[in-house]
Write an enzyme that holds these catalytic residues in place. Sequence first.
Site, PDB file in Angstrom:
ATOM      1  N   CYS A  17      -3.211 -67.562 -48.996  1.00  0.00           N
ATOM      2  CA  CYS A  17      -4.127 -67.904 -47.911  1.00  0.00           C
ATOM      3  C   CYS A  17      -3.399 -67.769 -46.569  1.00  0.00           C
ATOM      4  CB  CYS A  17      -4.639 -69.342 -48.084  1.00  0.00           C
ATOM      5  SG  CYS A  17      -5.859 -69.812 -46.820  1.00  0.00           S
TER       6      CYS A  17
ATOM      7  N   ASP B  19      -3.546 -69.726 -44.222  1.00  0.00           N
ATOM      8  CA  ASP B  19      -3.226 -71.072 -43.727  1.00  0.00           C
ATOM      9  C   ASP B  19      -1.738 -71.180 -43.351  1.00  0.00           C
ATOM     10  OD1 ASP B  19      -2.500 -73.957 -43.825  1.00  0.00           O
ATOM     11  OD2 ASP B  19      -4.602 -74.184 -44.390  1.00  0.00           O
TER      12      ASP B  19
ATOM     13  N   HIS C 206      -4.481 -73.011 -52.286  1.00  0.00           N
ATOM     14  CA  HIS C 206      -3.933 -74.340 -51.977  1.00  0.00           C
ATOM     15  C   HIS C 206      -5.056 -75.353 -51.902  1.00  0.00           C
ATOM     16  CE1 HIS C 206      -5.120 -74.392 -47.627  1.00  0.00           C
ATOM     17  NE2 HIS C 206      -5.191 -73.098 -47.860  1.00  0.00           N
TER      18      HIS C 206
ATOM     19  N   ARG D 240       0.207 -73.519 -43.220  1.00  0.00           N
ATOM     20  CA  ARG D 240       1.023 -74.497 -43.954  1.00  0.00           C
ATOM     21  C   ARG D 240       1.499 -73.987 -45.313  1.00  0.00           C
ATOM     22  NH1 ARG D 240      -3.682 -78.824 -43.633  1.00  0.00           N
ATOM     23  NH2 ARG D 240      -4.739 -76.875 -44.117  1.00  0.00           N
TER      24      ARG D 240
ATOM     25  N   CYS E 252      -8.180 -76.215 -49.092  1.00  0.00           N
ATOM     26  CA  CYS E 252      -8.345 -74.933 -48.389  1.00  0.00           C
ATOM     27  C   CYS E 252      -9.609 -74.951 -47.510  1.00  0.00           C
ATOM     28  CB  CYS E 252      -8.422 -73.791 -49.398  1.00  0.00           C
ATOM     29  SG  CYS E 252      -8.565 -72.169 -48.599  1.00  0.00           S
TER      30      CYS E 252
HETATM   31 ZN    ZN Z   1      -6.693 -71.842 -47.265  1.00  0.00          ZN
END
Ligand code: ZN
Length: 210
Positions: A42, A44, A98, A46, A101
């Site tokens: 992803c 993302d 994750h 993090r 999400c």
């Molecule tokens: Zn995500």
Amino acid sequence: MNAYERLLLENKAWAVEKVADDPEYFSRLAHLQTPEFLWIGCSDSRVPANEITGTQPGEIFVHRNIANMVVHTDLNLLSVLDYAVEHLKVKHVIVCGHYGCGGVKAAMTQHNFGIINKWLRNIKDVYRFHREEVDSIPDMEERTNRLVELNVQEQVINLAKTSIIQKAWKEFQRPHLHGWVYGLKDGLIKPVFDMPPGTHIDEIYEFDDL
Ligand code: ZN
């Protein structure tokens, strides 16, 4: 100092430190990359692939998009997959989602997100395939997290539907496909799905002439 200037400064410090530890570090990497892994994760911020797996530059070939999707019309994903499998000869392809999400959460609503709707539609389809199981979970956070796992599973199956993977399985008995989910709360990765080379999928997706 502007925020972006900090990045450039940190970069200088990092490069100096790497050369101090290993003078050949950059000249070696500049000539060759031989990663064993393709990571589909992803976007993302993090979930940085190298950091959470303790790997170095050169070890993982990385593709990231919203909610780690494998969409069969996505030329970007297909190009990365083809290059990784055909040319880099990776042994493992990892789809890593994750918990928590945002892409999966957004797909579970009826909110209109504009252009992103078209991307989220693929996650809504996963939800529809597994609606009974997902809807039977009373807690909303747990429900989203189960859909995160099921989404990873479906994306691994989507990989197995491609002629790229089927051809590599037939000719070279690689790569092994893995579905993992990373926990933002504890930093741990949970393997949730797995397809060794040669795994059969619904025969309608299996090509007879590769
Ligand atoms: Zn995500």
